[in-house]
Design an enzyme around this catalytic site. Structure first.
Site: not given
Ligand code: ATP
Ligand code: MG
Length: 550
Positions: A33, A259, A269
């Site tokens: 995102e 994760r 983020k």
């Molecule tokens: P955040 O919680 O930091 O906002 P998010 O999962 O909301 O992270 P996205 O932009 O939706 O962020 O993530 C894009 C991809 O990266 C998704 O498939 C998510 O599962 C993966 N991802 C995000 N954080 C991690 C992590 N700590 N370890 C592995 N994969 C991750």
């Molecule tokens: Mg997300």
């Protein structure tokens, strides 16, 4: 230093799907995102998705999951693309956007309405929460659940046309309010939000939820394996419900892995944005940030990050990885790849009492890699050495320069300290030493060997550089546990100083990395370094100074 892929459950799954003919080609996607910069956790997801596609001869898409326009921006879209490329990956075709499928999602919502599987609900957010029930008690049907298909059509069209206030109505799937899985209790498909979208402008005032969008994006793109993190495991039945109940063009399947969490850092983020907004750091790409852009500016290498992500493995059990593993991946890569150079951080002048004329020495750029060649290093009558490398007297453990004793200047001669000047405070201000003849690349004839090797920089040609010494941003293992970030910021995470560096370093290009002999790994700053104003960032020390057994 790319690592041999190890077996893991995703590789096993893909191999068996290929063997059984369930899929004929692997298509994965990385779906960020665009509401912030990517962090180390995303690097893991990138290496998993692009790595699997690469390994099985498939492709990986880069898709912006841009269904929440308020928090998203073009700045993040640009940064994310740069990060993925820098890590060494190329997505298939053009960059994709969930928003370019908005019309299709809308049509599929109409399809569900037509089938009696979706309805417009007027419950307020609070009421909807009460109706949803809890983990232990079932929910209740919304009083709007039995609206006619015609009424739902009219209301949904009104939502799209901007006739209703934000938040006043939603479109929901009609599934099962008593389901033990809360995600199946008539989840929301569309919300009213009259905000301008960075891609679609003011065309839409209703936006699909993540749940209604994600699986359908995968289906449109022909994704074979939709890989996400474990928090989506409970959403999988809903993911499958949409695929089963919509005329989608393909059948993607969702797989979840744990994760990546890393100690001494935060991988959210939201929390990273707090650090940026509160100016604890200089921006998303501050070299102390666990963002990909931050790690890049810090001097970490793409190969080290890829290696780290492979080393830690991919599993379904949550855990916390020691940041020392990441640092050691960086150190191991730079040890092999970074040319050596000399910089004196804490200068003390040393006069060579018997040097007849300045000389130009040819010094190897790497002790173990001849292919890195040699460089010219000037040696004049005065050189800078590090203050810590000289003592008037010392015991045998001190392998550096002592009055009456010998040491080798790295890449140069063995010298012997004769005497020194001392100021009123007892501080040494200058050292006088003589060169032991014929010791360039050879031991002294008289059999009295040098005790050690020290680094140095010629006074005439040496150049003053700004040196930014970075260290871990947090001084506790789990910073997210703390109430206030201020309490857990490492006050020594950035120390700005100066060094005198050898002349060859003026030619360094931004992002060139070096081992400053005996000091650590440094990188010419990506943005601020210039030949007339050199700026080097400390990437990492030569040794782990955080571990207890150090
Ligand atoms: P955040 O919680 O930091 O906002 P998010 O999962 O909301 O992270 P996205 O932009 O939706 O962020 O993530 C894009 C991809 O990266 C998704 O498939 C998510 O599962 C993966 N991802 C995000 N954080 C991690 C992590 N700590 N370890 C592995 N994969 C991750
Ligand atoms: Mg997300």
């Amino acid at each position: 230093m790319d690592t041999e892929p190890r077996s893991n459950f995703l590789r096993t799954q893909i191999q068996s799907d290929l063997d059984a003919g369930i899929v004929d080609r692997v298509v994965t996607r990385f779906p960020p995102e665009p509401n912030g910069f990517l962090h180390i956790g995303h690097a893991k997801s990138i290496t998993v998705n692009f790595g699997l596609a690469e390994q099985y001869g498939g492709v990986c898409n880069l898709r912006f999951d841009d269904t929440n326009p308020e928090k998203e921006s073009q700045v993040f879209i640009d940064a994310i693309q740069a990060d993925v490329k820098w890590l060494g990956y190329q997505w298939d075709g053009e960059v994709r956007y969930a928003s370019s499928y908005f019309q299709q999602f809308y049509d599929w919502a109409l399809h569900l309405i037509d089938e009696g599987k979706a309805y417009v609900c007027d419950l307020s957010a609070d009421e909807a929460r009460d109706y949803r029930g809890t983990l232990t008690s079932p929910g209740k049907n919304s009083p709007y659940r039995d609206r006619s298909i015609a009424e739902n059509h009219a209301l949904f069209a009104g939502m799209k046309a901007g006739e209703f206030a934000d938040g006043s109505r939603v479109l929901r799937a009609k599934i099962d309010m008593a389901s033990p899985n809360i995600n199946l209790r008539d989840p929301t498909l569309y919300r009213i939000r009259s905000v301008v979208h960075h891609q679609t402008g003011d065309h839409w005032v209703i936006y699909p939820t993540y749940d209604f969008a994600h699986g359908q994006e995968d289906a449109i793109e022909g994704i074979s394996h939709s890989i996400c993190t474990l928090e989506f495991e409970d959403h999988k039945p809903l993911y499958d419900w949409f695929i089963d109940n919509l005329p989608v063009p393909s059948r993607p399947r969702q797989y979840e892995f744990a994760r990546l969490n890393v100690n001494y850092t935060v991988t959210s983020k939201r929390k990273l944005k707090l650090l940026v907004d509160s100016r604890v750091v200089s921006g998303w790409d501050d070299p102390r940030m666990p963002t990909i852009a931050g790690m890049r500016r810090r001097g970490y290498t793409p190969a080290a990050l890829r290696h780290f992500c492979e080393e830690i493995g991919t599993s379904r059990s949550d855990g916390v990885v020691d940041v020392a593993m990441l640092e050691s991946a960086v150190r191991n890569d730079l040890n092999v790849t970074a040319p050596r150079a000399m910089a004196v951080l804490n200068p003390l002048k040393l006069q060579l009492t018997n040097l007849d004329a300045p000389e130009v020495l040819m010094v190897a750029n790497h002790p173990a890699d001849e292919s890195q060649g040699k460089r010219e290093v000037h040696l004049g009558p005065e050189v800078w050495i590090d203050r810590d490398d000289f003592r008037q007297e010392a015991n045998k453990k001190f392998k550096r320069l002592v009055l009456g004793k010998r040491v080798r200047l790295r890449g140069g001669y063995v010298i012997e300290a004769e005497h020194c000047d001392v100021d009123a405070n007892g501080e040494v201000t200058k050292v006088y030493a003589s060169i032991v003849p014929q010791t360039l690349g050879e031991d002294p004839d008289d059999g009295v060997k040098a005790k050690g090797v020290i680094h140095w920089v010629d006074v005439i040609t040496g150049v003053t550089a700004e040196v930014r010494s970075y260290d871990r941003l947090f001084n506790v293992e789990d910073p997210s546990k703390s109430e206030s970030m201020d309490d857990v910021i490492n006050p020594a995470s950035l120390v700005v100083g100066e060094a005198i560096v050898e002349a060859s370093l003026v030619l360094a290009a931004p992002e060139d990395r070096f081992q400053f002999e005996r000091e650590g790994y440094y990188v010419a700053d990506r943005f601020d370094h210039a030949p007339d104003q050199p700026v080097f960032n400390k990437v990492i020390g030569l040794r782990d100074t955080w571990s207890n057994n150090d």
